[in-house]
Design a protein around this motif. Structure first.
Motif, mmCIF file in Angstrom:
data_model
loop_
_atom_site.group_PDB
_atom_site.id
_atom_site.type_symbol
_atom_site.label_atom_id
_atom_site.label_comp_id
_atom_site.label_asym_id
_atom_site.label_seq_id
_atom_site.Cartn_x
_atom_site.Cartn_y
_atom_site.Cartn_z
ATOM 1 N N LEU A 77 0.856 -1.184 0.000
ATOM 2 C CA LEU A 77 0.000 0.000 0.000
ATOM 3 C C LEU A 77 0.893 1.236 0.000
ATOM 4 O O LEU A 77 1.918 1.274 0.683
ATOM 5 N N ASN A 78 0.511 2.243 -0.752
ATOM 6 C CA ASN A 78 1.246 3.506 -0.733
ATOM 7 C C ASN A 78 0.921 4.244 0.567
ATOM 8 O O ASN A 78 -0.237 4.556 0.830
ATOM 9 N N ALA A 79 1.933 4.487 1.376
ATOM 10 C CA ALA A 79 1.715 5.156 2.660
ATOM 11 C C ALA A 79 1.542 6.662 2.509
ATOM 12 O O ALA A 79 1.284 7.357 3.478
ATOM 13 N N PHE A 80 1.684 7.157 1.296
ATOM 14 C CA PHE A 80 1.579 8.602 1.061
ATOM 15 C C PHE A 80 0.615 8.849 -0.099
ATOM 16 O O PHE A 80 0.974 9.416 -1.128
ATOM 17 N N PRO A 81 -0.622 8.365 0.056
ATOM 18 C CA PRO A 81 -1.500 8.285 -1.126
ATOM 19 C C PRO A 81 -2.223 9.575 -1.452
ATOM 20 O O PRO A 81 -2.422 10.432 -0.595
ATOM 21 N N TYR A 82 -2.624 9.698 -2.708
ATOM 22 C CA TYR A 82 -3.571 10.720 -3.113
ATOM 23 C C TYR A 82 -4.971 10.134 -3.189
ATOM 24 O O TYR A 82 -5.947 10.852 -3.224
ATOM 25 N N ASN A 83 -5.054 8.817 -3.287
ATOM 26 C CA ASN A 83 -6.338 8.135 -3.366
ATOM 27 C C ASN A 83 -6.358 6.968 -2.390
ATOM 28 O O ASN A 83 -5.359 6.270 -2.245
ATOM 29 N N SER A 84 -7.507 6.724 -1.798
ATOM 30 C CA SER A 84 -7.708 5.501 -1.034
ATOM 31 C C SER A 84 -7.432 4.300 -1.924
ATOM 32 O O SER A 84 -7.873 4.284 -3.071
ATOM 33 N N GLY A 85 -6.710 3.314 -1.409
ATOM 34 C CA GLY A 85 -6.474 2.100 -2.174
ATOM 35 C C GLY A 85 -5.321 2.207 -3.152
ATOM 36 O O GLY A 85 -5.090 1.291 -3.944
ATOM 37 N N TYR A 124 -13.034 -1.807 -3.969
ATOM 38 C CA TYR A 124 -13.448 -0.400 -4.071
ATOM 39 C C TYR A 124 -14.496 -0.130 -5.154
ATOM 40 O O TYR A 124 -15.081 0.941 -5.179
ATOM 41 N N GLN A 125 -14.678 -1.096 -6.073
ATOM 42 C CA GLN A 125 -15.572 -0.857 -7.222
ATOM 43 C C GLN A 125 -15.367 0.524 -7.860
ATOM 44 O O GLN A 125 -16.305 1.315 -8.002
ATOM 45 N N PRO A 126 -14.118 0.856 -8.215
ATOM 46 C CA PRO A 126 -13.880 2.169 -8.828
ATOM 47 C C PRO A 126 -14.454 2.216 -10.251
ATOM 48 O O PRO A 126 -14.731 1.172 -10.845
ATOM 49 N N HIS A 127 -14.586 3.428 -10.780
ATOM 50 C CA HIS A 127 -15.053 3.601 -12.161
ATOM 51 C C HIS A 127 -13.928 3.327 -13.155
ATOM 52 O O HIS A 127 -14.172 3.061 -14.329
ATOM 53 N N GLY A 128 -12.700 3.453 -12.699
ATOM 54 C CA GLY A 128 -11.544 3.192 -13.550
ATOM 55 C C GLY A 128 -10.313 3.005 -12.689
ATOM 56 O O GLY A 128 -10.382 3.100 -11.449
ATOM 57 N N GLN A 129 -9.177 2.710 -13.320
ATOM 58 C CA GLN A 129 -7.922 2.567 -12.577
ATOM 59 C C GLN A 129 -6.790 3.166 -13.392
ATOM 60 O O GLN A 129 -6.775 3.057 -14.614
ATOM 61 N N ASN A 130 -5.824 3.766 -12.709
ATOM 62 C CA ASN A 130 -4.543 4.094 -13.334
ATOM 63 C C ASN A 130 -3.561 3.009 -12.943
ATOM 64 O O ASN A 130 -3.361 2.743 -11.761
ATOM 65 N N LEU A 131 -2.962 2.377 -13.938
ATOM 66 C CA LEU A 131 -1.924 1.370 -13.694
ATOM 67 C C LEU A 131 -0.700 1.814 -14.474
ATOM 68 O O LEU A 131 -0.777 1.928 -15.702
ATOM 69 N N GLY A 132 0.399 2.087 -13.790
ATOM 70 C CA GLY A 132 1.523 2.551 -14.597
ATOM 71 C C GLY A 132 2.812 2.846 -13.883
ATOM 72 O O GLY A 132 2.910 2.799 -12.650
ATOM 73 N N LEU A 133 3.796 3.140 -14.703
ATOM 74 C CA LEU A 133 5.172 3.364 -14.254
ATOM 75 C C LEU A 133 5.602 4.786 -14.580
ATOM 76 O O LEU A 133 5.328 5.292 -15.664
ATOM 77 N N ASN A 134 6.295 5.413 -13.645
ATOM 78 C CA ASN A 134 7.005 6.652 -13.927
ATOM 79 C C ASN A 134 8.493 6.323 -13.852
ATOM 80 O O ASN A 134 8.995 6.010 -12.783
ATOM 81 N N GLU A 177 -7.230 0.549 7.626
ATOM 82 C CA GLU A 177 -8.484 0.022 7.103
ATOM 83 C C GLU A 177 -8.309 -0.472 5.658
ATOM 84 O O GLU A 177 -8.761 -1.562 5.293
ATOM 85 N N SER A 178 -7.619 0.316 4.836
ATOM 86 C CA SER A 178 -7.357 -0.091 3.447
ATOM 87 C C SER A 178 -6.556 -1.384 3.422
ATOM 88 O O SER A 178 -6.833 -2.284 2.629
ATOM 89 N N TRP A 179 -5.530 -1.438 4.280
ATOM 90 C CA TRP A 179 -4.679 -2.628 4.321
ATOM 91 C C TRP A 179 -5.502 -3.860 4.672
ATOM 92 O O TRP A 179 -5.395 -4.885 4.008
ATOM 93 N N ARG A 180 -6.347 -3.769 5.682
ATOM 94 C CA ARG A 180 -7.154 -4.922 6.099
ATOM 95 C C ARG A 180 -8.103 -5.378 4.994
ATOM 96 O O ARG A 180 -8.243 -6.570 4.730
ATOM 97 N N ARG A 181 -8.724 -4.442 4.330
ATOM 98 C CA ARG A 181 -9.699 -4.798 3.285
ATOM 99 C C ARG A 181 -9.009 -5.439 2.078
ATOM 100 O O ARG A 181 -9.481 -6.429 1.536
ATOM 101 N N LEU A 182 -7.878 -4.870 1.672
ATOM 102 C CA LEU A 182 -7.175 -5.412 0.504
ATOM 103 C C LEU A 182 -6.527 -6.751 0.832
ATOM 104 O O LEU A 182 -6.508 -7.664 0.014
ATOM 105 N N ARG A 183 -5.995 -6.870 2.040
ATOM 106 C CA ARG A 183 -5.381 -8.122 2.466
ATOM 107 C C ARG A 183 -6.421 -9.254 2.478
ATOM 108 O O ARG A 183 -6.148 -10.366 2.056
ATOM 109 N N ALA A 184 -7.607 -8.947 2.957
ATOM 110 C CA ALA A 184 -8.687 -9.946 2.982
ATOM 111 C C ALA A 184 -9.058 -10.357 1.560
ATOM 112 O O ALA A 184 -9.288 -11.539 1.281
ATOM 113 N N ALA A 185 -9.093 -9.389 0.643
ATOM 114 C CA ALA A 185 -9.424 -9.710 -0.753
ATOM 115 C C ALA A 185 -8.317 -10.549 -1.386
ATOM 116 O O ALA A 185 -8.582 -11.465 -2.171
#
Ligand SMILES: [Zn+2]
Length: 193
Positions: A77-85, A124-134, A177-185
């Motif tokens: 998980l990104n500890a410095f997020p701009y978005n949940s998840g 999270y059922q998002p409307h979309g996702q960004n997946l990528g590399l900088n 909370e994010s960590w617990r939910r994603l870990r369970a998934a």
């Protein structure tokens, strides 16, 4: 995708004296004696050290929000997020370019990214996702020396509210909370072989 990961903002969250801290190593794992001067390399080394010295794996991985570990790569998980998840898929090896990965590493990076996509959708059922590399500072990489792939759930009219909340005290609870939910998934989602 610019500046999606900005560890320097952590200073605002903790008020910590970063000059005395090892990058990526929280207080709970501070027993690790080394310092590789890389947030990802430190994170993994400190977790492995803690586990070798008796800390339960679950507890050590939660301390740095590791979600999943494969043979060549891990998900955190990104500890410095701009978005949940907002999470990252990272090769264990300190390598800055995609072309510099072995085929085995690149293969697992992609398989783990597919896994990330699935669990983000499930949780999270998002409307979309960004997946990528900088790749490189000029491309917006926060840590240019060690490649990391971002996976960010996005919503229509997404206003990046986390960039405001990130400087408040609510952040650690939200990360837990994010960590617990994603870990369970992830417990229900196997890395494809
Ligand atoms: Zn590294």
């Amino acid at each position: 995708m610019d500046h999606l990961w900005t560890p320097w903002r952590y200073a605002y969250v903790t008020g910590a004296d970063n000059s005395r801290r090892k990058l990526g190593v929280p207080e709970a794992l501070a027993g690790w004696p080394g310092d590789k001067h890389c947030v990802f390399c430190n994170m993994i080394a400190a977790v492995d050290y803690a586990i070798e010295h008796g800390m339960p794996r679950e507890q050590a991985e939660e301390a740095v929000y590791i979600l999943e570990r494969g043979k060549s790569c891990f998900m955190v998980l990104n500890a410095f997020p701009y978005n949940s998840g907002h999470l990252m898929v990272v090769p264990y090896r300190h390598e800055q370019s995609l072309a510099g990965l072995t085929l085995e590493e690149a293969d697992e990076l992609l398989r783990m990214t597919r896994q990330a996509e699935r669990v983000l959708q499930a949780v999270y059922q998002p409307h979309g996702q960004n997946l990528g590399l900088n790749l490189g500072k000029a491309a917006g990489a926060g840590v240019a020396e060690h490649l990391h792939l971002h996976a960010v759930p996005r919503w229509i009219a997404d206003n990046n509210y986390m960039s405001v909340l990130a400087e408040t005290r609510v952040l650690p609870e939200m990360l837990d909370e994010s960590w617990r939910r994603l870990r369970a998934a992830l417990a229900l989602d196997t890395l494809e072989q």
